[in-house]
Scaffold this motif. Structure first.
Motif, short mmCIF file in Angstrom:
data_model
loop_
_atom_site.label_atom_id
_atom_site.label_comp_id
_atom_site.label_asym_id
_atom_site.label_seq_id
_atom_site.Cartn_x
_atom_site.Cartn_y
_atom_site.Cartn_z
N SER A 184 0.86 -1.18 0.00
CA SER A 184 0.00 0.00 0.00
C SER A 184 0.90 1.22 0.00
CB SER A 184 -0.92 0.02 1.23
OG SER A 184 -0.22 0.46 2.37
N PHE A 185 0.30 2.38 -0.29
CA PHE A 185 1.07 3.62 -0.32
C PHE A 185 1.27 4.20 1.08
CE2 PHE A 185 -0.02 3.51 -4.83
CZ PHE A 185 1.21 3.82 -5.38
N THR A 186 0.85 3.48 2.11
CA THR A 186 1.15 3.88 3.48
C THR A 186 2.11 2.90 4.16
OG1 THR A 186 -0.83 2.73 4.27
CG2 THR A 186 -1.06 5.07 3.75
N ASP A 187 2.64 1.96 3.41
CA ASP A 187 3.60 0.99 3.94
C ASP A 187 5.00 1.60 3.86
OD1 ASP A 187 5.41 -1.14 4.33
OD2 ASP A 187 3.94 -2.60 3.61
N LEU A 188 5.44 2.24 4.95
CA LEU A 188 6.71 2.95 4.93
C LEU A 188 7.90 2.02 4.74
CD1 LEU A 188 6.27 5.72 7.65
CD2 LEU A 188 5.88 5.84 5.19
N GLY A 189 7.80 0.80 5.24
CA GLY A 189 8.90 -0.14 5.05
C GLY A 189 9.11 -0.45 3.58
N ALA A 190 8.01 -0.75 2.88
CA ALA A 190 8.11 -1.07 1.46
C ALA A 190 8.55 0.15 0.65
CB ALA A 190 6.77 -1.59 0.95
N LEU A 191 8.04 1.32 1.00
CA LEU A 191 8.42 2.54 0.29
C LEU A 191 9.88 2.89 0.54
CD1 LEU A 191 5.20 4.67 0.90
CD2 LEU A 191 5.95 3.72 -1.29
N SER A 192 10.36 2.64 1.76
CA SER A 192 11.77 2.92 2.07
C SER A 192 12.68 2.02 1.24
CB SER A 192 12.03 2.70 3.56
OG SER A 192 11.29 3.60 4.34
N ALA A 193 12.33 0.74 1.17
CA ALA A 193 13.14 -0.19 0.37
C ALA A 193 13.13 0.21 -1.10
CB ALA A 193 12.62 -1.61 0.55
N LEU A 194 11.96 0.63 -1.58
CA LEU A 194 11.85 1.05 -2.98
C LEU A 194 12.69 2.31 -3.23
CD1 LEU A 194 10.65 0.85 -5.80
CD2 LEU A 194 8.62 2.05 -4.96
N ALA A 195 12.63 3.27 -2.30
CA ALA A 195 13.41 4.50 -2.46
C ALA A 195 14.90 4.19 -2.50
CB ALA A 195 13.10 5.47 -1.32
N ALA A 196 15.34 3.26 -1.65
CA ALA A 196 16.76 2.89 -1.65
C ALA A 196 17.16 2.28 -2.98
CB ALA A 196 17.04 1.93 -0.50
N ALA A 197 16.30 1.41 -3.52
CA ALA A 197 16.60 0.78 -4.81
C ALA A 197 16.62 1.80 -5.94
CB ALA A 197 15.58 -0.32 -5.09
N LEU A 198 15.63 2.69 -5.94
CA LEU A 198 15.57 3.72 -6.99
C LEU A 198 16.75 4.68 -6.89
CD1 LEU A 198 11.74 4.52 -6.87
CD2 LEU A 198 12.96 3.35 -8.72
N GLY A 199 17.20 4.93 -5.66
CA GLY A 199 18.31 5.85 -5.46
C GLY A 199 19.63 5.35 -6.02
N ARG A 200 19.72 4.04 -6.26
CA ARG A 200 20.95 3.47 -6.82
C ARG A 200 20.94 3.46 -8.35
NH1 ARG A 200 19.93 -0.12 -2.40
NH2 ARG A 200 18.90 -1.63 -3.78
N GLN A 201 19.84 3.89 -8.95
CA GLN A 201 19.70 3.78 -10.40
C GLN A 201 20.17 5.04 -11.11
OE1 GLN A 201 15.74 2.57 -11.48
NE2 GLN A 201 15.72 0.82 -10.08
N GLU A 202 20.53 4.85 -12.37
CA GLU A 202 20.88 5.96 -13.26
C GLU A 202 19.97 5.89 -14.49
OE1 GLU A 202 22.89 8.39 -12.80
OE2 GLU A 202 23.85 7.71 -10.94
N PRO A 203 19.49 7.04 -14.98
CA PRO A 203 19.66 8.37 -14.39
C PRO A 203 18.88 8.51 -13.09
CG PRO A 203 18.09 8.49 -16.18
CD PRO A 203 18.64 7.08 -16.19
N ALA A 204 19.27 9.47 -12.27
CA ALA A 204 18.60 9.69 -11.00
C ALA A 204 17.15 10.13 -11.23
CB ALA A 204 19.34 10.77 -10.21
N VAL A 205 16.30 9.80 -10.29
CA VAL A 205 14.90 10.21 -10.38
C VAL A 205 14.82 11.74 -10.26
CG1 VAL A 205 12.63 10.10 -9.28
CG2 VAL A 205 14.06 8.04 -9.43
N GLY A 206 14.12 12.35 -11.23
CA GLY A 206 14.01 13.81 -11.24
C GLY A 206 12.66 14.34 -10.83
N ALA A 207 11.64 13.47 -10.79
CA ALA A 207 10.30 13.93 -10.42
C ALA A 207 9.47 12.74 -9.98
CB ALA A 207 9.62 14.64 -11.59
N VAL A 208 8.56 12.99 -9.03
CA VAL A 208 7.61 11.98 -8.57
C VAL A 208 6.22 12.58 -8.68
CG1 VAL A 208 6.82 10.56 -6.64
CG2 VAL A 208 9.28 10.94 -6.98
#
Length: 413
Positions: free
Chosen positions: A54-78
């Motif tokens: 769900s979009f209120t699951d902070l654990g899942a969102l944190s893991a996703l943010a960490a994974a996205l943060g390692r990608q190139e190009p960097a995320v420029g907008a959400v």
């Protein structure tokens, strides 16, 4: 640029994918993944899709943010394309080091008490409200004595006028709350007047698109979703006062809530005394066919929003609205069941003032619940005056007929 779309919307997704150099990653929750299907040709064009519980699951969102943060190009907008994904989208943006959407702003647009507190502190005229902490008749009596009857009951984080009622006394309020969701509810002063909506795209506080619309009746008064349901966009040339006053008031609301860049759908009441009262604001496209109306004189509002924010505002098509009032009516079943007869599309299109018809519930579809935002058949038309617009809305209704049968044990469409 790498962008994240929380929840997908076909018009919005096509707009983002049309921009050279933009790569789109979709994030959806488990319900959306199980119940909605993206066209294969669009799925092939997105960079990736991720599913969170769900979009209120902070654990899942944190893991996703960490994974996205390692990608190139960097995320420029959400981007959040729906009400329920806004908090999660803001958390992702902050975790990825982006300035917007802000968590505080997303809280204010999802929590109606926080929203009104910020607006009141900024001097924006609002209906008074209280969080319902005691659901007993005695507790509701105390709120009624303070705010006056009737009251509007609604969920603290509600949307689309779901689980929203006008109640005339504490007994009626207590009975309604027996079947209300477990979430916190608020009681709000009932405002007598006409309800308007402002739909706008903002870049650093400046409106790129700004439209004033009017509901046939206030949303909270709708009982039958197929009667006087929809909205009409008002052309500025004939409604200069509304535009002047609501531009100023919308900017004040944005400043109070913390909206700088993005899309807003804001609702106001014009009271019987002629003054404006702020109702609510959402940082997502308006409901029903509101965003699509812009496409009859340029691009859909969702395209205008995303192209503008992603630096392609010069590509947006904007033409003048063709008639003083232009909008749509929603024609929906008034009961639950399986549809056995649907409206005659050809007959609706034959009406001389009808511009377009967007079919909704078809034969075999199942209506599981009836509420104001039960979007179904939508008929588009214009008018020279507001009175003529309402007359045409009722005229279309006379040509719409549904028949339903018990749905039985089959879940249906």
């Amino acid at each position: 640029m790498h962008v994240i779309a929380c929840r997908w919307d076909e018009v919005a997704l096509r707009s983002m994918l049309s921009i050279p150099g933009v790569e789109v990653t979709l994030v959806m929750d488990e319900w959306e993944f199980a119940n909605r299907r993206l066209a294969p040709e669009l799925l092939e064009r997105v960079r990736a899709q991720h599913v969170v519980p769900s979009f209120t699951d902070l654990g899942a969102l944190s893991a996703l943010a960490a994974a996205l943060g390692r990608q190139e190009p960097a995320v420029g907008a959400v981007f959040s394309l729906a009400e329920y994904s806004q908090l999660g989208a803001a958390y992702l943006a902050q975790a990825l080091g982006l300035a917007e959407p802000e968590v505080r702003t997303s809280i204010r647009v999802r929590d109606k008490a926080a929203m009104k507190a910020a607006a009141v502190a900024a001097g924006v005229p609002c209906a008074r409200q209280r969080v319902v902490e005691d659901r007993s008749a005695a507790g509701l009596d105390r709120i009624g004595a303070e705010l006056g009857w009737p009251l509007v009951l609604k969920p603290l984080d509600g949307m689309g006028t779901v689980d929203t009622w006008v109640v005339t006394d504490s007994d009626e309020a207590a009975n309604r709350l027996l079947n209300a969701p477990e979430t916190l509810m608020i009681a709000e002063e009932y405002v007598r007047g006409e309800e308007f909506h402002v739909d706008a795209v903002w870049i650093e506080g400046e409106a790129m698109d700004f439209s004033v619309g009017r509901y046939p009746v206030p949303r909270v008064q709708i009982v039958d979703p197929g009667h006087l349901n929809g909205s009409g966009m008002l052309r500025e040339a004939e409604h200069e006062r509304f535009y002047s006053e609501l531009r100023d008031l919308s900017a004040r609301v944005n400043a109070a809530i913390g909206v700088h860049t993005g899309i807003t759908h804001t609702e106001f009441f014009l009271t019987e005394a002629g003054s404006w009262v702020f109702s609510e604001v959402a940082t997502r496209p308006g409901g029903g066919a509101i965003p699509e109306m812009f496409a009859y004189f340029g691009d859909d509002l969702r395209s205008r929003w995303l192209l503008s924010v992603l630096g392609r505002g010069g590509d947006v098509r904007r033409d003048e609205q063709g008639s003083p009032v232009f909008g749509w009516g929603n024609y929906a079943p008034s009961a639950v069941g399986r549809v056995s007869r649907e409206p005659d599309e050809a007959a609706l299109r034959s009406l001389p003032f009808v511009v377009d018809v967007k079919p909704g519930h078809r034969v075999g579809d199942t209506v599981h619940a009836v509420f104001p935002s039960l979007w179904s058949w939508q008929v588009v038309f214009g008018a020279d005056t507001w009175e003529e617009f309402l007359e045409r809305m009722v005229e279309v209704e006379r040509h719409v007929s549904f028949e339903l049968e018990p749905a039985g044990g089959d879940a249906g469409a």
